[in-house]
Scaffold this active site. Structure first.
Site, mmCIF file in Angstrom:
data_model
loop_
_atom_site.group_PDB
_atom_site.id
_atom_site.type_symbol
_atom_site.label_atom_id
_atom_site.label_comp_id
_atom_site.label_asym_id
_atom_site.label_seq_id
_atom_site.Cartn_x
_atom_site.Cartn_y
_atom_site.Cartn_z
ATOM 1 N N GLY A 250 -11.450 -6.336 1.117
ATOM 2 C CA GLY A 250 -11.701 -5.582 0.239
ATOM 3 C C GLY A 250 -11.970 -6.186 -1.192
ATOM 4 O O GLY A 250 -13.016 -6.512 -1.664
ATOM 5 N N GLY A 475 -6.779 -5.949 5.989
ATOM 6 C CA GLY A 475 -6.081 -7.176 6.039
ATOM 7 C C GLY A 475 -4.650 -7.483 5.464
ATOM 8 O O GLY A 475 -4.113 -8.293 5.589
ATOM 9 N N ARG A 621 11.180 -2.770 -3.174
ATOM 10 C CA ARG A 621 11.530 -3.054 -1.854
ATOM 11 C C ARG A 621 10.405 -3.702 -1.165
ATOM 12 O O ARG A 621 9.190 -3.118 -1.259
ATOM 13 C CB ARG A 621 11.811 -1.861 -1.122
ATOM 14 C CG ARG A 621 12.161 -2.095 0.363
ATOM 15 C CD ARG A 621 12.579 -0.488 1.070
ATOM 16 N NE ARG A 621 13.192 0.607 0.329
ATOM 17 C CZ ARG A 621 14.720 0.278 0.472
ATOM 18 N NH1 ARG A 621 15.229 -0.487 1.372
ATOM 19 N NH2 ARG A 621 15.394 1.209 -0.078
ATOM 20 N N LEU A 623 8.360 -4.526 2.233
ATOM 21 C CA LEU A 623 8.190 -3.802 3.358
ATOM 22 C C LEU A 623 8.444 -4.672 4.491
ATOM 23 O O LEU A 623 8.701 -4.362 5.687
ATOM 24 C CB LEU A 623 7.140 -2.761 3.165
ATOM 25 C CG LEU A 623 7.237 -1.643 2.044
ATOM 26 C CD1 LEU A 623 6.001 -0.851 1.883
ATOM 27 C CD2 LEU A 623 8.444 -0.886 2.224
ATOM 28 N N GLY A 695 3.809 -2.134 -5.624
ATOM 29 C CA GLY A 695 2.516 -2.773 -5.503
ATOM 30 C C GLY A 695 2.704 -4.311 -5.501
ATOM 31 O O GLY A 695 3.318 -4.835 -6.348
ATOM 32 N N GLY A 697 -0.028 -6.322 -3.728
ATOM 33 C CA GLY A 697 -1.233 -6.596 -3.438
ATOM 34 C C GLY A 697 -1.947 -7.639 -4.341
ATOM 35 O O GLY A 697 -2.954 -8.555 -4.095
ATOM 36 N N GLU A 698 -1.902 -7.269 -5.816
ATOM 37 C CA GLU A 698 -2.403 -7.957 -6.752
ATOM 38 C C GLU A 698 -1.726 -8.816 -7.591
ATOM 39 O O GLU A 698 -2.093 -9.643 -8.151
ATOM 40 C CB GLU A 698 -3.229 -6.902 -7.768
ATOM 41 C CG GLU A 698 -4.162 -6.270 -7.107
ATOM 42 C CD GLU A 698 -4.756 -5.117 -7.648
ATOM 43 O OE1 GLU A 698 -5.893 -4.771 -7.909
ATOM 44 O OE2 GLU A 698 -3.879 -3.981 -7.918
#
Lengths: 737, 328
Positions: A250, A475, A621, A623, A695, A697-698
């Site tokens: 995305g 993804g 944490r 995951l 977070g 992802g970034e």
């Protein structure tokens, strides 16, 4: 327990959760490198992405682009196209999306195909029996356009500048701090536009059953997307069913719906048949989101010890008219470093170009990259080691509002990264054959947040587990981590867990975006599981805290009971709901990290190759150690791209994107990416959510480019302030051959 | 994509005859199919030559190498004779495209690649090469990829091939079968045409011509290399590339053969620059003089002025390296 039990678990994050409950669990799968349950489907090509499940009788639509940057579409010569073989319909009109919806918009973006605002704006759809026929028809459709006055150069001297008061802040006297500084930096940095560059192009397949619309889409946030679809079409959201079980990346480009989805729905309704609309790569580049180019003026003032006394960060970005989003370039600047005297601002100019929106860590990805180059310049000016300079400038509290940090891990990440990379023994200002070799580093930071998220967890009498939410897996590994969280909480092995995602009829999640997906959707699963644990504990007459669940066996005190026996013949179902609360405002939440890179600059050609790169990150944490690492590897790879190769090139005459394909829009290829290493720094952040996760992802892209650019300076003395550092920007600074 | 007829050629005569009727020859299709999808090229018919027996690499009587037009870039790059006797060609091939593309792309097709000019690919813009007489959008537009030598005021597009640059330096000859059945041989030096006022006409090929092979002369003396400078480490077209061969004669340069990619509408060679090397000592002054001659007529556009110093530096470094190796 013989009755079907439905139990909600609703938690508002109003206070820190110090229990670290997941650390008490016994299954031992959370945080491991467990393979993605969806992995085999993906590597065998059997995961059904948006355009990979064709209903019978499906027709193909191809969008037609405007070819002037501003003006009106006065007519289209439909008859000639309708006469082509296989062509069934030419559509246009008021409901066409001018551009995508911004992330979490929850309503239709600007609509209508009559007024043209940028080259590439979708203004019509040609529907035919085959994709090739539709594409040919789209190519042949003659548009009658009256060109208007366009603004296509965001750097023009006379361009009007908007300054949103909420985005400007000032503290103390930065001018004076600059004057009094022992060391200072005052430079302008520029970054070009970036395209999201997901591997799967935007695509949608739509069909109607009476008033009910089903749409298979490539989308990140179904909870919002279904409302955006409904609003765009003028229908009730209860009549919209969206499916996005697999999404091929995305990167922000699919946060909101984009033109192909609405066009597919309109065409399907008009033709009474399923219609697919898949964008070509050029259409994705032109008609979905771009990250705005930025011009950033950065001022740093420091005392003799390198401690910052002032920071100025004023950025200019561009946007299409009637869109509010402005790339939040300065998002992390207010709280990253010390400095009492501040001027932070964001300026917006309007251009007739592809809509600007969220792309790959909006804000920090480009803003922090520029700030971290400036910090390197300060380190050089002050003669202080760049790692040490950053250590000296870590604030005790958020300097902009004196709020405490929920957890602050920058120093730990700097130390861990420096050690892992071997910073003290790094290669600096040296040569290796034709390569000038140097090293650089930068800090990573990303704001952390959660969004309201719901998930339903069902523990079946046979001991299998079902997890359901409209959350997407873009993804990133959502299937894996939700499976792990539930398996950990309820003592169920992954092979007995089914995770169903990407269906808008399921409980609404925050969706994927802004690095909040894992924390938000994960917390909702955690809460549902916690509720089920309480129910099991009640049945076993023990406290939930004393209950151990592992491999399908419940252990309480000295009793061991198979879960199946505990449950009887009815499933246990709980819907978990997490909601952001006071912890979002009470403290400053962020993830931190540090990047280190060694690069070679070719002494003859100025070509740059990254030789090795390391990132140390703290994101609460972890995951799944494998998918989290993969997220960071991807971010660092895009960091290399931002530093060295990626740039949307717009023709200044009409704002036309000239490099709308992957042949000429250069994302890094394998040969550009050396061995990357990633470490995670231990962290549990009680303020973030009940899982203490944050977070990830970034974070891996935020500031990543700067370590490469700083290493270039170390290697050859050339300071690149205009990204990307293509060879022409280095050549002049190299010694004669 | 416009619909088209598909014809599978049974022999070269059949292929040439169909081509003479207007069919476009397709082999690997790695460029043609992209262009057809975008309708940059809209043939009414394709004649597929991939089943023809044109896949051999064979020694010629005079010690050279005849490369069948259907030999893939991957196979040619890996061929032992090419690797040992024509290493610049192997290096050039491996510097081009990606592994997947090299497995499909053929020798003849590689020679006939179309430019990567951004505007050539965007059918909504003027382009004298794509749509003769419409003008050139590149001239005042984005020109990072474009030519500094050999362009005209009608077109400044570059030829994208790496392979052809090495073949140019190796004095390759193109074997062509016409629809009359006649075979002719055209040196690569004469094969490509400069854009002038007709940028749409890129080669001397006539309607119905089929490239059947490329012939390399017997291996020449000296040391050779192919250097490609580009914006990323792989899968990017050359900003500049240099295919060079140097043979020393004592302490002076005996032979020099240098071709350039990425800077001109065709694989570029400059006889004067080469002549300025031959018979001269292998010094930086000699190399710099050759570079001066090569670039004397360079006409950069808005975005590609860097190609002048880049070409100069890359040439000097290449010559330094080759002369050093040739002397040892």
């Amino acid at each position: 327990m013989n009755t079907h039990t439905k139990m909600d678990a609703h938690h508002v994050m109003d206070a820190p959760d110090h229990r670290n409950r997941l650390d008490d669990m016994a299954q031992g799968i959370l945080g491991t490198t467990m393979d993605r349950p969806d992995g085999p489907l993906k590597v065998t090509g059997t995961a059904t992405y948006a355009h990979e499940d064709h209903p019978a009788g499906m027709l193909h639509g191809v969008l037609v682009r405007a070819t002037v940057p501003r003006g009106t579409l006065d007519g289209t010569h439909d008859a000639a196209v309708l006469a082509l073989p296989g062509v069934r319909r030419v559509l246009h009109g008021d409901r066409f999306l001018r551009n995508p919806a911004q992330g979490t918009a929850n309503e239709a973006p600007v609509q209508g195909s009559r007024e043209i605002f940028y080259v590439g704006q979708p203004v019509a759809l040609v529907v035919a029996e085959t994709f090739e026929q539709a594409r040919h028809g789209a190519q042949r459709l003659v548009l009658q356009m009256t060109p208007g006055d366009a603004v296509t150069d965001p750097t023009a001297d006379d361009i009007a500048v908007e300054r949103d008061p909420d985005e400007q802040s000032s503290m103390g006297d930065l001018d004076k701090a600059m004057k009094d500084a022992a060391f200072s930096v005052d430079q302008t940095y520029t970054t070009p536009g970036h395209t999201s560059a997901a591997m799967e192009p935007h695509a949608a397949v739509a069909w109607w059953d009476g008033d009910k619309l089903t749409i298979r889409a490539s989308a990140q946030m179904l909870k919002y997307n279904k409302n955006e679809i409904a609003d765009s079409l003028g229908i009730d959201v209860r009549d919209v069913h969206m499916l996005a079980p697999y999404v091929g990346g995305g990167f922000g480009g699919k946060l909101g719906i984009s033109p192909e989805a609405v066009a597919a729905a309109l065409a399907a309704r008009d033709l009474g048949a399923p219609v697919s609309v898949a964008m070509t790569r050029r259409q994705v580049s032109e008609a979905t989101m771009r990250r705005s180019e930025t011009v950033q003026q950065i001022r740093l003032a420091a005392d003799a010890d390198g401690v910052l006394t002032g920071i100025g960060h004023v950025a200019r970005v561009s946007q299409l008219e009637d869109e509010d989003y402005a790339e939040p370039v300065t998002q992390a600047t207010p709280f990253l470093y010390r400095g009492k005297n501040r001027e932070i601002g964001l300026e917006l100019v309007r251009v007739n170009a592809t809509c600007a929106g969220s792309v790959r860590a909006p804000g920090e990805a480009v803003g922090l990259t520029a700030l971290e180059i400036a910090m390197d310049e300060l380190a050089v000016a002050a003669g202080i080691d760049p790692v040490e300079l950053r250590r000296r400038n870590i604030p005790e509290v958020d300097p902009s509002d004196d709020k405490p940090f929920s957890s602050h891990t920058l120093e730990a990440a700097l130390d861990d990264g420096a050690k892992a990379f071997g910073w003290d023994g790094r290669k600096t200002k040296t040569t290796d054959g034709d390569w000038l070799v140097g090293s650089g580093m930068s800090s990573a930071v990303r704001v952390n947040m959660i969004g309201e998220s719901h998930a339903r967890v069902t523990l079946n009498p046979d001991g299998t587990l079902l997890i359901e939410t409209d959350m997407t897996d873009v993804g990133t590994g959502t299937y894996a981590i939700l499976t792990q969280i539930a398996g950990e909480m309820l003592g169920v092995t992954p092979d007995r867990i089914t995770t169903v995602l990407g269906d808008s009829d399921l409980p609404e999640s925050a969706g994927s975006g802004g690095s909040w997906g894992a924390s938000s959707a994960g917390s909702s699963v955690f809460l549902a599981c916690e509720r089920i644990r309480q129910e099991i504990a009640k049945t076993l007459d023990c406290d939930e805290g004393d209950l151990t669940l592992k491999d399908g066996i419940a252990t309480a005190a000295n009793r061991q009971v198979p879960l199946a026996q505990v449950l009887g013949d009815a499933p246990l179902t709980s819907t978990g709901v997490i909601e952001p609360g006071k912890t979002s405002e009470a403290v400053r939440q962020a993830t931190f990290g540090a990047f280190f890179a060694e690069v070679g600059v070719h002494r003859v050609t100025g070509e740059v190759r990254v030789r090795r790169m390391h990132g140390s990150f703290a994101a609460g944490r972890i995951l799944n150690a494998k998918t989290a690492r993969s997220q960071c590897l991807g971010g660092m790879t895009f960091g290399i791209g931002m530093a060295l190769t990626e740039a949307m090139i717009f023709d200044p005459r009409d704002g036309r994107l000239v490099n709308g394909d992957f042949g000429e829009y250069h994302i890094p290829v394998n040969a550009d990416v050396p061995q990357l290493t990633v470490n995670f720094v231990h962290e549990r952040d009680p303020w973030a959510n009940p899982m203490q996760a944050k977070g990830i992802g970034e974070l891996g892209i935020c500031g990543a480019g700067a370590c490469v650019l700083n290493a270039i300076h170390d290697a050859c003395g050339v300071r690149v302030r205009d990204l990307p550092a293509t060879l022409d920007r280095i050549l002049d600074g190299l010694p004669e051959v | 994509m416009k619909s088209f007829d598909y014809i599978r050629a049974t022999d070269t005569g059949h292929a040439s005859a169909e081509a003479a009727e207007g069919a476009v020859i397709i082999a690997g299709g790695t460029n043609l199919l992209d262009l057809m999808k975008l309708e940059v090229m809209t043939p009414d018919a394709l004649v597929d030559i991939t089943r023809l027996d044109l896949k051999q690499i064979a020694a010629t009587d005079d010690g050279g190498l005849r490369i069948g037009t259907l030999v893939t870039n991957a196979d040619l790059a890996a061929h032992m004779t090419v690797r040992t006797d024509y290493p610049m060609l192997s290096q050039a091939l491996l510097a081009g495209a990606s592994g997947q593309l090299r497995n499909k792309a053929t020798t003849g097709g590689n020679l006939l690649q179309r430019t990567r000019c951004y505007y050539f690919y965007d059918t909504a813009t003027p382009c004298n090469k794509r749509a003769p007489g419409t003008g050139c959008a590149a001239m005042e537009g984005a020109t990072r990829l474009h030519a500094i030598l050999g362009g005209s005021d009608q077109c400044i597009a570059t030829h994208p091939s790496d392979m052809a640059v090495a073949m140019r330096a190796l004095d390759a000859v193109v074997e062509i079968e016409a629809s009359t059945g006649e075979t002719r041989h055209v040196p690569l030096s004469d094969f490509y045409l400069l854009p002038g006022d007709t940028p749409q006409i890129e080669t001397v090929l006539r309607r119905g011509d089929l490239i059947t092979a490329v012939i390399l002369p017997a291996p020449a003396q000296g040391v050779q290399s192919y250097t490609k400078v580009r914006d990323r480490a792989s899968y990017a077209f050359a900003m500049v590339s240099v295919a060079g061969r140097i043979a020393m004669d004592g302490d002076r340069i005996g032979q020099a053969s240098i071709a350039f990619g990425g800077i001109a509408p065709q694989p570029w060679r400059d006889a004067d620059a080469e002549a300025a090397l031959v018979g001269q000592p292998a010094t930086r002054e000699t190399f710099a003089r050759a570079a001066d001659i090569l670039l004397a007529d360079a006409k950069p556009a808005k975005d590609n002025a860097f190609k002048v110093p880049l070409t100069r530096r890359t040439l000097i470094a290449t010559l330094t390296d080759l002369c050093g190796k040739a002397a040892s």
